[in-house]
Design an enzyme around this catalytic site. Structure first.
Site, PDB file in Angstrom:
ATOM      1  CB  SER A 114      42.960 -20.256 -22.300  1.00  0.00           C
ATOM      2  OG  SER A 114      44.092 -19.483 -22.058  1.00  0.00           O
ATOM      3  CB  ALA A 115      37.588 -21.136 -21.503  1.00  0.00           C
ATOM      4  CG  HIS A 127      45.055 -27.585 -21.082  1.00  0.00           C
ATOM      5  ND1 HIS A 127      45.560 -27.015 -22.212  1.00  0.00           N
ATOM      6  CD2 HIS A 127      44.901 -26.580 -20.171  1.00  0.00           C
ATOM      7  CE1 HIS A 127      45.723 -25.708 -22.017  1.00  0.00           C
ATOM      8  NE2 HIS A 127      45.317 -25.418 -20.789  1.00  0.00           N
ATOM      9  CE  LYS A 170      49.073 -25.569 -20.698  1.00  0.00           C
ATOM     10  NZ  LYS A 170      49.064 -24.841 -19.411  1.00  0.00           N
ATOM     11  CB  CYS A 178      26.483  -3.527 -29.002  1.00  0.00           C
ATOM     12  SG  CYS A 178      25.337  -3.794 -27.639  1.00  0.00           S
TER      13      CYS A 178
HETATM   14  C1  LIG Z   1      45.666 -16.558 -17.830  1.00  0.00           C
HETATM   15  C2  LIG Z   1      45.211 -17.905 -17.356  1.00  0.00           C
HETATM   16  C3  LIG Z   1      44.901 -18.887 -18.274  1.00  0.00           C
HETATM   17  C4  LIG Z   1      44.482 -20.139 -17.854  1.00  0.00           C
HETATM   18  N1  LIG Z   1      44.080 -21.046 -18.774  1.00  0.00           N
HETATM   19  C5  LIG Z   1      43.633 -22.254 -18.375  1.00  0.00           C
HETATM   20  C6  LIG Z   1      43.147 -23.190 -19.296  1.00  0.00           C
HETATM   21  O1  LIG Z   1      43.009 -22.881 -20.472  1.00  0.00           O
HETATM   22  N2  LIG Z   1      42.805 -24.427 -18.886  1.00  0.00           N
HETATM   23  C7  LIG Z   1      42.907 -24.774 -17.578  1.00  0.00           C
HETATM   24  O2  LIG Z   1      42.642 -25.910 -17.277  1.00  0.00           O
HETATM   25  N3  LIG Z   1      43.306 -23.883 -16.647  1.00  0.00           N
HETATM   26  C8  LIG Z   1      43.658 -22.627 -17.018  1.00  0.00           C
HETATM   27  N4  LIG Z   1      44.038 -21.707 -16.102  1.00  0.00           N
HETATM   28  C9  LIG Z   1      43.990 -22.068 -14.693  1.00  0.00           C
HETATM   29  C10 LIG Z   1      42.578 -21.994 -14.139  1.00  0.00           C
HETATM   30  O3  LIG Z   1      41.900 -20.857 -14.601  1.00  0.00           O
HETATM   31  C11 LIG Z   1      42.656 -21.918 -12.627  1.00  0.00           C
HETATM   32  O4  LIG Z   1      43.498 -22.940 -12.199  1.00  0.00           O
HETATM   33  C12 LIG Z   1      41.307 -22.112 -11.956  1.00  0.00           C
HETATM   34  O5  LIG Z   1      40.350 -21.232 -12.488  1.00  0.00           O
HETATM   35  C13 LIG Z   1      41.462 -21.882 -10.488  1.00  0.00           C
HETATM   36  O6  LIG Z   1      40.210 -21.982  -9.873  1.00  0.00           O
HETATM   37  P1  LIG Z   1      40.082 -21.769  -8.309  1.00  0.00           P
HETATM   38  O7  LIG Z   1      38.725 -22.173  -7.949  1.00  0.00           O
HETATM   39  O8  LIG Z   1      41.228 -22.420  -7.655  1.00  0.00           O
HETATM   40  O9  LIG Z   1      40.335 -20.200  -8.096  1.00  0.00           O
HETATM   41  P2  LIG Z   1      39.354 -18.955  -8.239  1.00  0.00           P
HETATM   42  O10 LIG Z   1      38.487 -19.072  -9.388  1.00  0.00           O
HETATM   43  O11 LIG Z   1      40.190 -17.725  -8.136  1.00  0.00           O
HETATM   44  O12 LIG Z   1      38.445 -19.059  -6.969  1.00  0.00           O
HETATM   45  C14 LIG Z   1      38.864 -18.644  -5.707  1.00  0.00           C
HETATM   46  C15 LIG Z   1      37.782 -17.840  -5.069  1.00  0.00           C
HETATM   47  O13 LIG Z   1      38.111 -17.575  -3.717  1.00  0.00           O
HETATM   48  C16 LIG Z   1      37.581 -16.335  -3.376  1.00  0.00           C
HETATM   49  N5  LIG Z   1      38.250 -15.818  -2.172  1.00  0.00           N
HETATM   50  C17 LIG Z   1      39.483 -15.296  -2.057  1.00  0.00           C
HETATM   51  N6  LIG Z   1      39.715 -14.902  -0.798  1.00  0.00           N
HETATM   52  C18 LIG Z   1      38.605 -15.212  -0.095  1.00  0.00           C
HETATM   53  C19 LIG Z   1      38.235 -15.049   1.269  1.00  0.00           C
HETATM   54  N7  LIG Z   1      39.057 -14.496   2.157  1.00  0.00           N
HETATM   55  N8  LIG Z   1      36.999 -15.468   1.657  1.00  0.00           N
HETATM   56  C20 LIG Z   1      36.140 -16.018   0.753  1.00  0.00           C
HETATM   57  N9  LIG Z   1      36.468 -16.185  -0.534  1.00  0.00           N
HETATM   58  C21 LIG Z   1      37.676 -15.796  -0.957  1.00  0.00           C
HETATM   59  C22 LIG Z   1      37.857 -15.513  -4.603  1.00  0.00           C
HETATM   60  O14 LIG Z   1      37.011 -14.367  -4.651  1.00  0.00           O
HETATM   61  C23 LIG Z   1      37.590 -16.496  -5.727  1.00  0.00           C
HETATM   62  O15 LIG Z   1      36.291 -16.401  -6.243  1.00  0.00           O
HETATM   63  C24 LIG Z   1      44.423 -20.434 -16.495  1.00  0.00           C
HETATM   64  C25 LIG Z   1      44.708 -19.426 -15.572  1.00  0.00           C
HETATM   65  C26 LIG Z   1      45.058 -18.152 -15.998  1.00  0.00           C
HETATM   66  C27 LIG Z   1      45.254 -17.070 -15.016  1.00  0.00           C
END
Ligand SMILES: Cc1cc2nc3c(=O)[nH]c(=O)nc-3n(C[C@H](O)[C@H](O)[C@H](O)COP(=O)(O)OP(=O)(O)OC[C@H]3O[C@@H](n4cnc5c(N)ncnc54)[C@H](O)[C@@H]3O)c2cc1C
Ligand SMILES: Cc1cc2nc3c(=O)[nH]c(=O)nc-3n(C[C@H](O)[C@H](O)[C@H](O)COP(=O)(O)OP(=O)(O)OC[C@H]3O[C@@H](n4cnc5c(N)ncnc54)[C@H](O)[C@@H]3O)c2cc1C
Lengths: 483, 412
Positions: free
Chosen positions: A45-46, A49, A252, A443
């Site tokens: 949702s970007a 919070h 939420k 588009c």
């Molecule tokens: C529907 C939804 C709504 C949300 N809304 C909000 C919000 O509004 N506000 C908020 O604060 N949070 C929100 N969140 C939570 C937030 O989006 C996540 O907590 C956050 O983006 C997680 O980031 P990350 O870096 O942990 O994971 P990711 O962005 O998934 O990064 C992990 C990375 O690891 C890589 N990876 C995986 N396996 C390997 C491997 N073996 N080797 C190398 N790389 C690997 C993946 O390709 C990925 O790019 C929401 C989540 C969802 C799903």
């Protein structure tokens, strides 16, 4: 000392950025996908919070409030948009919902959340005149806002790179060597080995899988899907704030919120997946219908057919504990998992990076961080034609005609911006799209897709048929019609 | 920054815009035509098949040939054509047009403006088709561009969603270029494109047309792998048990065109059925001195109509800019019965009236009735894809001067 961060989402990239500021650390980021920020960080949702709804006492509550505090400065430094639009949890005139608002307010105060206040229908109407008449009360949170999450990952990795860190994309971690309870090196799919004095597992929904490569056990991930619908800028005038219904057990709820480029986002659903299918970001008929119905009950008439430009889904890495799992392992001594980073992971990410780099790493490695003398802390402002006054654009075109070649006309993106994005690391259509918003508009690339593909082919020195949408097998064209 | 003045400014260099520019110049106006691409022609450039020009030029031409004829006239009439120009904003209170191009940003102030920005394709995202988000899904026009102008094939085996003309033409084109087209899928019980295209593009090549069917899911991580198709009921809901799967790596969408008007809707009225700018029979919008013609008014089936309307728009824009326009009257035109798309939306009884309409659904026979004018025109077998055209001489319009509306009705 070499520290390897696995996963280039918002968490991994922000950790890399902090590590790259240290003199006695050489930092490496390894990302499986062809680009940064394309995992959970791409489809959410970007929202930054306010931190009132995460139960007091949880890790996520504490890190959310702290992350919110850090966000404005972070986005300033990374040159990423952040707008404090404020959020509203709206309630009907019934005791249960009003009570829920009061509980949230109470919980928020305990968490230290800022800018919380319950407002009545007159003020609500003033802030959001298009809100359904059913809603008479709201919890307003002025510290909540919106951002462009993937740009944080991309920009943070760029800063890391400028400060000497190595960033590897398109090459997942598939193996490792461990001796004596310590990781010695990690092995990538390509066969590359990277020595590691410390490994940070920040792999989003994949954290169990990656931990198990290292023989580390982590709380099992329970995937929860969220489906969304994106609306055209024309819908942007309908709302100003992030609008939540009163929350339920499922989370939420499905909301209506503005995006940083003046569009509107509807959703998400909250659907538990029965099995571990981390690539399943498919949308469903029912999911999308639910999103539309929910949006229309908050803001009647918002999901007009001609305003819909896109649907997508993301996966939340939830657990039974429903909290972040950020820990150094007991058995593999130099391995830290940043796992179960569910919502509000985006908001918390800058605080997570501090926790990992300032506390956990020094603890397990018994080292004291030494800052580099000179580092880049700020990315130079990249000019977005769309955000500039006409006079300024005229001046820029006089300097460089490519500023005046508008490639994406829905979002007013110039060829110069696209070339710059490619020079900064975009290698695919999506890479260009997420950096510049070219092809993101109404588009959806029908007009400019071929031009972006041509520019990629020219700048990267590859054939048009070698241009990819995103990952390796996402080919777009099948060779020439005739030689 | 440059400030320029002109009598008539035309936005968009497709058939509509080019015709407008030529006719305005013919009336003695100084004309600037702005086109955002590197060449004028619009969609004509990529329509390398024939079937253009039978009315406007009384000969059968390909799209590029049709375009070339207009381009020749542009040069002949000294129209100032500026390609690579993107119109950022139009201030309709002063008719100032803010233009960005590689040669600079400038403000052009015009006596009159013609908007001829055409239509865009409805993108995949807008269709809310469930499933994955793989590569290999193309709006038909983009696929057409890749094949005809960029010399690249989109894939190996394709399914086409939507039986509009572009979809039908692409079915033939891809087949001729060596791709396999598994089927054309259409959710309506009748084809969306011209009958001649169904025959020449599908039947002649043995490509199945699945009516009352739609795509219910796309699958594929990376590249498209398969597409699920299902029969639908009258409300377009999938009928369970009537699904089948096609192993294709390419999905071509011909799901309709949307008039490109969003940049102007703050000032200019649109028609809710046409989804384009509301115009009178002089092609004038609700703002005086601002005209519109072509696919941004309504999606026309024939380029001949687009060019003819452009011609009228340009003429009146020139009159307007040169101070030769008379005080015009506007009587609303309303729909009744089976009338869907309808152009124009207002009528000035001092000028000839050309009516273009599309039926809401196919009809075995029927008649178009304009009671106020005592006009009745019968037709046999009418389909929504083929516009019905009617011309009324201005002499006949005198009698409607005092009326508050003109009703166009179709009855069976
Ligand atoms: C529907 C939804 C709504 C949300 N809304 C909000 C919000 O509004 N506000 C908020 O604060 N949070 C929100 N969140 C939570 C937030 O989006 C996540 O907590 C956050 O983006 C997680 O980031 P990350 O870096 O942990 O994971 P990711 O962005 O998934 O990064 C992990 C990375 O690891 C890589 N990876 C995986 N396996 C390997 C491997 N073996 N080797 C190398 N790389 C690997 C993946 O390709 C990925 O790019 C929401 C989540 C969802 C799903
Ligand atoms: C595949 C296909 C097959 C067809 N087959 C036939 C046929 O057989 N016979 C027939 O008669 N007709 C056919 N048609 C229909 C006919 O070609 C079109 O209706 C007609 O060409 C549309 O002309 P236009 O000027 O309205 O729009 P367009 O050709 O779309 O022109 C609009 C122009 O405006 C430009 N523009 C848009 N916005 C801006 C801006 N802001 N600033 C500057 N420039 C801008 C665009 O780049 C474009 O060049 C076909 C159409 C298609 C797509």
């Amino acid at each position: 000392m070499q520290i390897v961060v696995i996963g280039g989402g918002i968490c991994g990239s922000l950790i890399l950025r902090k590590l790259s500021a240290l003199r006695n650390v050489s930092a490496v980021l390894v990302e499986a996908k062809s680009d940064l920020g394309q995992g959970v960080t791409k489809a959410n949702s970007a929202i930054v919070h306010g931190g009132y709804d995460d139960p007091h006492g949880t890790v996520r509550a504490a890190l959310c409030v702290k992350g919110n505090d850090l966000f404005a400065d972070l986005c300033e430094e990374l040159n990423v948009p952040f707008k404090r639009t404020g959020s509203l949890v709206v309630a009907r005139d019934n005791p249960d919902e009003i009570k829920k608002l009061e509980e949230l307010l109470e919980n928020g105060k305990k968490n230290g959340a800022r800018g919380l206040r319950i407002i009545g229908k007159d003020e609500l109407k003033k802030i959001e005149p298009n809100l359904s008449e059913d809603y008479k009360h709201a919890l307003h949170c002025s510290s909540a806002g919106i951002t462009e999450p993937w740009m944080i990952a991309i920009a943070a990795a760029n800063i890391g790179r400028m400060n000497g860190a190595r960033v590897i994309t398109g090459d997942p971690v598939t193996g490792c060597n461990i001796s004596d309870g310590h990781v010695e090196d990690i092995i990538l799919e390509s066969g590359t080995r990277i020595t590691a004095d410390c490994v940070i597992n920040a792999t989003g929904v994949h954290y169990n899988e990656v931990a198990s490569i290292f023989g580390v056990v982590t709380p099992p991930v329970k995937l929860r899907k969220g489906q969304y619908i994106l609306l055209d800028k024309l819908a942007g005038g309908m709302i100003k704030s992030i609008i939540f219904p009163t929350p339920s057990e499922e989370g939420k709820g499905k909301l209506v919120l503005p995006t940083v480029d003046r569009g509107v986002l509807l959703g998400p659903t909250s659907e538990r997946l029965d099995s571990y299918t981390p690539d399943d970001v498919a949308t469903s008929d029912k999911g999308l219908r639910d999103v539309i119905d929910a949006a229309d009950s908050l803001v009647p008439g918002i999901s007009r057919y001609n305003w819909i430009i896109k649907s997508f889904a993301g996966l939340r890495p939830d657990t039974d504990e429903r909290d972040f799992f950020i820990k150094a392992d007991d058995r593999v001594k130099n391995f830290i998992t940043v796992g179960a980073i569910r919502s509000p992971g985006l908001t918390a990410a800058p605080a997570i990076a501090e926790l990992v780099v300032d506390e956990l790493i020094p603890q397990i490695l018994e080292f004291s961080a030494e800052p580099k003398e000179r580092i880049v802390t700020r990315l130079p402002k990249t000019e977005k034609i769309n955000e500039l006054p006409f006079k300024e654009i005229a001046r820029m075109i006089d300097d460089d005609p490519l500023h005046g070649r508008i490639v994406c006309q829905c979002n007013e993106v110039s060829e110069r911006e696209i070339i710059n994005a490619i020079r900064e690391g975009a290698k695919t259509i999506d890479g260009v799209k997420f950096r510049t918003r070219a092809g993101f508009g109404r588009c959806q690339g029908s007009f400019c897709g071929w031009r972006i593909a041509q520019i990629l082919s020219r700048e990267l020195g590859i054939e048009l048929s070698e241009v990819r949408l995103n990952e390796k097998d996402a080919w777009i064209l099948n060779g020439k019609v005739r030689p | 920054m440059k400030n320029t003045k002109t009598d008539v400014l035309v936005v968009g260099g497709g058939a509509g815009g080019m015709a407008a520019a030529v006719s305005a110049a013919k009336e003695g106006a100084h004309v600037i035509l702005l086109e955002r691409e590197d060449a004028v022609g619009g969609v004509l450039n990529q329509c390398i098949h024939n079937g253009f020009g039978l009315q406007f030029y009384q000969q059968e031409l390909t799209g590029p040939e049709f375009s070339y004829k207009l381009e020749y006239e542009l040069r002949d009439k000294d129209v100032h054509v500026v390609c690579g120009s993107y119109v950022r904003y139009i201030d309709f209170s002063s008719n100032s047009v803010y233009v960005i191009s590689p040669s600079g940003a400038q403000i052009i102030t015009a006596g009159a403006i013609v908007i001829a920005t055409g239509a865009r394709e409805r993108p995949f995202g807008a269709l809310l088709i469930p499933g994955d988000r793989p590569a290999g899904i193309f709006p038909a026009g983009l696929a057409q561009r890749y094949v005809n102008l960029e010399n690249h094939l989109p894939g190996n085996r394709a399914l086409i969603l939507g039986s509009g003309d572009i979809g039908l033409i692409m079915a033939r084109r891809l087949t001729l270029e060596g791709m396999e087209v598994a089927a054309v899928v259409e959710r309506m019980p009748y084809p969306g494109g011209l009958t001649r295209n169904v025959v020449q593009c599908l039947e002649d090549f043995g490509i199945p047309l699945l009516l009352s069917n739609t795509v219910t899911r796309v699958r594929g991580n990376g590249r498209l792998q398969s597409v699920e198709v299902s029969e639908v009921d009258e409300q377009f809901n999938p009928v369970s048990g009537k699904e089948r799967s096609f192993e294709v790596d390419t999905l071509i969408l011909s799901a309709g065109l949307i008039p490109q008007v969003e940049d102007y809707v703050r000032d200019l009225d649109t028609d809710p059925v046409n989804k384009g700018l509301s115009v009178s029979n002089t092609c004038e919008t609700n703002v005086r001195g601002v005209f519109a013609a072509g696919n941004n008014v309504a999606v026309f089936d024939l380029v001949d109509y687009v060019a003819a309307e452009g011609w009228i728009a340009g003429r009146h824009a020139a009159f307007n800019a040169l101070g030769k326009a008379h005080q015009s009257q506007r009587i609303p035109v309303v729909r009744k019965g089976m009338v869907g798309v309808l152009v124009p939306n207002m009528v000035d009884p001092n000028e000839h009236l050309r009516i273009y309409l599309r039926l809401k659904a196919p009809m075995d026979k029927g008649k178009v009735i304009i009671r106020e004018l005592e006009i009745e025109k019968s037709f046999v077998y009418g389909v929504p894809s083929e516009m019905i055209q009617l011309v009324v001489n201005k002499d006949k319009l005198d009698r409607i001067r005092d009326l508050n509306k003109l009703t166009v009705e179709v009855l069976s």
